[in-house]
Design a protein around this motif. Structure first.
Motif, PDB file in Angstrom:
ATOM      1  N   PRO A 122       0.827  -1.213   0.000  1.00 13.81           N
ATOM      2  CA  PRO A 122       0.000   0.000   0.000  1.00 13.81           C
ATOM      3  C   PRO A 122       0.862   1.264   0.000  1.00 13.81           C
ATOM      4  CG  PRO A 122       0.037  -0.972   2.184  1.00 13.81           C
ATOM      5  CD  PRO A 122       0.726  -1.948   1.279  1.00 13.81           C
ATOM      6  N   GLU A 123       0.387   2.277  -0.692  1.00 20.75           N
ATOM      7  CA  GLU A 123       1.078   3.573  -0.630  1.00 20.75           C
ATOM      8  C   GLU A 123       0.917   4.182   0.759  1.00 20.75           C
ATOM      9  OE1 GLU A 123       1.296   7.678  -3.274  1.00 20.75           O
ATOM     10  OE2 GLU A 123      -0.654   6.743  -2.953  1.00 20.75           O
ATOM     11  N   ARG A 124      -0.228   3.884   1.376  1.00 20.05           N
ATOM     12  CA  ARG A 124      -0.514   4.360   2.722  1.00 20.05           C
ATOM     13  C   ARG A 124      -1.030   3.183   3.535  1.00 20.05           C
ATOM     14  NH1 ARG A 124      -4.696   9.357   4.187  1.00 20.05           N
ATOM     15  NH2 ARG A 124      -4.519   9.233   6.464  1.00 20.05           N
ATOM     16  N   ALA A 125      -0.499   2.986   4.736  1.00 22.77           N
ATOM     17  CA  ALA A 125      -0.846   1.807   5.542  1.00 22.77           C
ATOM     18  C   ALA A 125      -1.574   2.210   6.816  1.00 22.77           C
ATOM     19  CB  ALA A 125       0.409   1.012   5.874  1.00 22.77           C
ATOM     20  N   ASP A 126      -2.041   1.212   7.541  1.00 16.60           N
ATOM     21  CA  ASP A 126      -2.768   1.459   8.782  1.00 16.60           C
ATOM     22  C   ASP A 126      -1.832   1.670   9.962  1.00 16.60           C
ATOM     23  OD1 ASP A 126      -1.878  -1.176   8.790  1.00 16.60           O
ATOM     24  OD2 ASP A 126      -3.602  -1.925   9.916  1.00 16.60           O
ATOM     25  N   THR A 127      -0.560   1.286   9.817  1.00 17.54           N
ATOM     26  CA  THR A 127       0.423   1.441  10.887  1.00 17.54           C
ATOM     27  C   THR A 127       1.622   2.197  10.349  1.00 17.54           C
ATOM     28  OG1 THR A 127      -0.279  -0.692  11.802  1.00 17.54           O
ATOM     29  CG2 THR A 127       1.785   0.219  12.624  1.00 17.54           C
ATOM     30  N   ARG A 128       1.863   3.382  10.847  1.00 21.83           N
ATOM     31  CA  ARG A 128       2.914   4.239  10.295  1.00 21.83           C
ATOM     32  C   ARG A 128       4.310   3.651  10.508  1.00 21.83           C
ATOM     33  NH1 ARG A 128       4.603   8.926   8.341  1.00 21.83           N
ATOM     34  NH2 ARG A 128       6.346  10.022   9.291  1.00 21.83           N
ATOM     35  N   LEU A 129       4.588   3.146  11.704  1.00 22.79           N
ATOM     36  CA  LEU A 129       5.926   2.630  11.980  1.00 22.79           C
ATOM     37  C   LEU A 129       6.273   1.457  11.066  1.00 22.79           C
ATOM     38  CD1 LEU A 129       6.210   2.715  15.886  1.00 22.79           C
ATOM     39  CD2 LEU A 129       7.212   4.286  14.230  1.00 22.79           C
ATOM     40  N   THR A 130       5.339   0.515  10.939  1.00 26.16           N
ATOM     41  CA  THR A 130       5.587  -0.648  10.086  1.00 26.16           C
ATOM     42  C   THR A 130       5.757  -0.223   8.634  1.00 26.16           C
ATOM     43  OG1 THR A 130       4.218  -1.964  11.583  1.00 26.16           O
ATOM     44  CG2 THR A 130       4.724  -2.921   9.442  1.00 26.16           C
ATOM     45  N   HIS A 131       4.969   0.751   8.197  1.00 22.32           N
ATOM     46  CA  HIS A 131       5.069   1.231   6.813  1.00 22.32           C
ATOM     47  C   HIS A 131       6.418   1.890   6.558  1.00 22.32           C
ATOM     48  CE1 HIS A 131       3.527   2.241   2.907  1.00 22.32           C
ATOM     49  NE2 HIS A 131       3.713   3.530   3.106  1.00 22.32           N
TER      50      HIS A 131
ATOM     51  N   ALA B 229       9.219   1.290   8.087  1.00 26.07           N
ATOM     52  CA  ALA B 229      10.223   0.229   8.032  1.00 26.07           C
ATOM     53  C   ALA B 229      10.168  -0.499   6.694  1.00 26.07           C
ATOM     54  CB  ALA B 229      10.023  -0.748   9.187  1.00 26.07           C
ATOM     55  N   SER B 230       8.962  -0.716   6.170  1.00 26.59           N
ATOM     56  CA  SER B 230       8.807  -1.379   4.871  1.00 26.59           C
ATOM     57  C   SER B 230       9.487  -0.577   3.765  1.00 26.59           C
ATOM     58  CB  SER B 230       7.316  -1.547   4.536  1.00 26.59           C
ATOM     59  OG  SER B 230       6.667  -2.392   5.460  1.00 26.59           O
ATOM     60  N   LEU B 231       9.335   0.733   3.816  1.00 26.41           N
ATOM     61  CA  LEU B 231       9.910   1.588   2.773  1.00 26.41           C
ATOM     62  C   LEU B 231      11.434   1.528   2.744  1.00 26.41           C
ATOM     63  CD1 LEU B 231       7.651   4.783   3.117  1.00 26.41           C
ATOM     64  CD2 LEU B 231       7.400   2.866   1.520  1.00 26.41           C
ATOM     65  N   SER B 232      12.051   1.178   3.861  1.00 28.01           N
ATOM     66  CA  SER B 232      13.520   1.147   3.927  1.00 28.01           C
ATOM     67  C   SER B 232      14.115   0.029   3.073  1.00 28.01           C
ATOM     68  CB  SER B 232      13.982   0.983   5.383  1.00 28.01           C
ATOM     69  OG  SER B 232      13.713  -0.331   5.858  1.00 28.01           O
ATOM     70  N   TYR B 233      13.313  -0.957   2.679  1.00 25.06           N
ATOM     71  CA  TYR B 233      13.818  -2.087   1.896  1.00 25.06           C
ATOM     72  C   TYR B 233      13.717  -1.862   0.386  1.00 25.06           C
ATOM     73  CZ  TYR B 233      13.791  -4.914   6.162  1.00 25.06           C
ATOM     74  OH  TYR B 233      14.037  -5.415   7.426  1.00 25.06           O
ATOM     75  N   LEU B 234      12.975  -0.828  -0.031  1.00 19.74           N
ATOM     76  CA  LEU B 234      12.634  -0.696  -1.442  1.00 19.74           C
ATOM     77  C   LEU B 234      13.830  -0.409  -2.343  1.00 19.74           C
ATOM     78  CD1 LEU B 234       9.232   1.217  -1.234  1.00 19.74           C
ATOM     79  CD2 LEU B 234       9.736  -1.220  -0.980  1.00 19.74           C
ATOM     80  N   ASP B 235      14.689   0.507  -1.941  1.00 20.72           N
ATOM     81  CA  ASP B 235      15.819   0.882  -2.796  1.00 20.72           C
ATOM     82  C   ASP B 235      16.732  -0.313  -3.067  1.00 20.72           C
ATOM     83  OD1 ASP B 235      17.431   2.884  -4.201  1.00 20.72           O
ATOM     84  OD2 ASP B 235      18.895   2.509  -2.621  1.00 20.72           O
TER      85      ASP B 235
END
Length: 478
Positions: A361-370, A372-378
């Motif tokens: 999701p571009e926007r998630a229900d839990t900010r912290l988890t989201h 952390a998820s974004l840190s793996y993308l690059d």
């Protein structure tokens, strides 16, 4: 005055010595547990430099249960007596050659019996799933088994509760398992009303201070409904209004399936095993595993994973599946915090030319988890993994499809918690029709997502990168 001073000094020395021994003892337990060296070193550093905080965190989140067992071998053998007989009575079924290793792995380590002749129906929104579920429940004659991480006291929860109470008054056996932490905010009266009507409702691994606080990190994330042993539901949806209504900023997009056929035995076995854990009652009657004919063409295995036992069954199975993929491997997950083996497998497959697509999701229900998820993308995009950000709402779907031969739907997210700490369940399907249906769903959702471009992604603000990387350190706890 002098005697009091001496007593005070003795007490201080004794306290410091005891405190030191506790810290050293805990560090030794962590080291002797022979975990991943990175995890071990992290716990050692936390305990050494932040001893009080470290002890609290270790007590709640660090203790391993891998050497425990949910149920004894003799009890489990009794439980799967009928499914095993039906499995052995099957004629040789045709499994896609490139998925044979995966099926054998699950059969070997998870006791997941593959059954052919199943029929599935896929739901991508909460309303259609709830309508189908309530219709199936209304037809129940003998028993209804339900297991959810969340069963809310809201309009949807009360609607289903009232239907269950009506069925209980008709004489149908009803057993309900809900996760104690997932339902912390639900009033006790909500479940007491069910119990008053004859429904057996139990909280899974209840957290009671101080005795069972160490269990707070191990949660039952499974979603299972079994009706009369012949029809079952599983997937990513819980019982709550938000799964139907979504948020003000978008829909709730999820994936759930209904199963008819002998694969239901697997979900029944999973439920009855969990029931034994909570109630210490082993239910083995053949009435819960009725004889069934063929309903369709789907070849399926029901696979569970949990924080006990020697292996990470679903995670290790996904490693085999990713490594075996040749053309494509599509993933939908609300949270992307992969373990190092999964991360490496995805990057390796992408570098080998496999079309790896991950939708979050571009926007998630839990900010912290989201974050952390974004840190793996690059890191993944560098290897050629395509990242899609779903924009229509919150993507809670746990869907995987590969090479038109393998597909899976269940409760497992692509994150540490699902792989390491939660009780999870997934249906693995080895037929072309199921794969094409789920592939079409993924490609349809892709139209409501945008492909992330690395050139633009690396230009995001530096403070966002700092936030992502900092929160990523907590990935195993999120």
């Amino acid at each position: 005055m002098i005697e009091w001073s001496i007593f005070n000094e003795i007490f201080t020395v004794a306290f410091n010595l005891l405190y030191f021994l506790i810290i050293i003892g805990t560090i030794m337990i962590v080291v002797l547990d022979n975990r991943n060296p990175v995890k071990t070193m992290a716990w050692v550093l936390v305990l050494f430099f932040l001893p009080i905080v470290g002890l609290i965190f270790y007590f709640f989140f660090g203790r391993s249960t891998r050497k425990e067992k949910l149920i004894g071998r003799k009890g489990f053998t009794r439980l799967i007596k009928r499914p095993m007989a039906e499995y052995q009575a099957q004629k040789a079924f045709k499994c896609p050659e490139d998925q044979h290793q995966l099926m054998h792995f699950f059969r070997n380590v998870n006791n997941a019996l593959p059954f052919e002749g199943n029929k599935t129906e896929v739901y991508t929104d909460g309303l259609s799933m709830l309508q189908s579920l309530m219709k199936a429940i209304s037809k129940a004659k003998h028993h209804i088994h339900l297991e959810f991480y969340i069963f809310e006291d809201d309009p949807v929860g009360r609607l289903l509760r009232d239907l269950l109470i009506d069925k209980a008054r008709e004489g149908v056996e009803i057993r309900l398992l809900y996760d104690d932490v997932g339902c912390w905010k639900v009033p006790h009266l909500f479940y007491d009303e069910m119990r008053g009507a004859g429904i057996e409702a139990r909280g899974f691994l209840k957290v009671r201070f101080p005795v069972f606080t160490s269990k707070v990190n191990y949660r039952n994330h499974r979603k299972i409904v079994v009706i009369d042993g012949k029809v079952a539901f599983t997937g990513g949806m819980n019982i709550a209004l938000r799964y139907m209504k979504g948020f003000q900023w978008g829909i709730w997009r999820d994936t759930h399936i209904k199963i008819e056929g002998k694969a239901v035995y697997g979900l029944q076995t999973a439920f009855l095993t969990d029931w034994y854990v909570v109630d210490r009652t082993l239910i083995t009657s053949s009435r819960y595993f009725p004889e069934m004919d063929s309903y369709g063409n789907a070849l399926m295995q029901i696979v569970t994973s949990d924080p006990v036992g020697e292996w990470r069954d679903i995670m290790q199975g996904l490693l085999i599946a990713i490594s075996s993929s040749r053309k494509y491997f599509y993933i939908q997950t609300p949270y992307l915090l992969p373990t190092e083996p999964i991360l490496m497998a995805l990057k390796t497959a992408a570098l080998a030319g496999v079309d790896i697509r991950i939708m979050i999701p571009e926007r998630a229900d839990t900010r912290l988890t989201h974050l952390a998820s974004l840190s793996y993308l690059d890191d993944m995009m560098c290897a050629g993994v395509k990242i899609y950000l779903y924009q229509k709402g919150f993507l809670h779907s746990k869907l995987i499809v590969s090479d038109d031969t393998l597909s899976t739907v269940g409760s497992t997210n692509m994150d540490f918690r699902s792989f390491e700490h939660n009780f999870e369940v997934n249906a693995f399907m080895y037929d072309r029709i199921s794969a094409l249906i789920l592939k079409e769903i993924f490609l349809k959702d892709q139209k409501d997502a945008f492909l992330l471009q690395r050139k633009q992604w690396i230009k995001r603000p530096w403070y966002q990168k700092v936030q992502e990387s900092t929160i990523r350190l907590l990935a195993p706890l999120l």
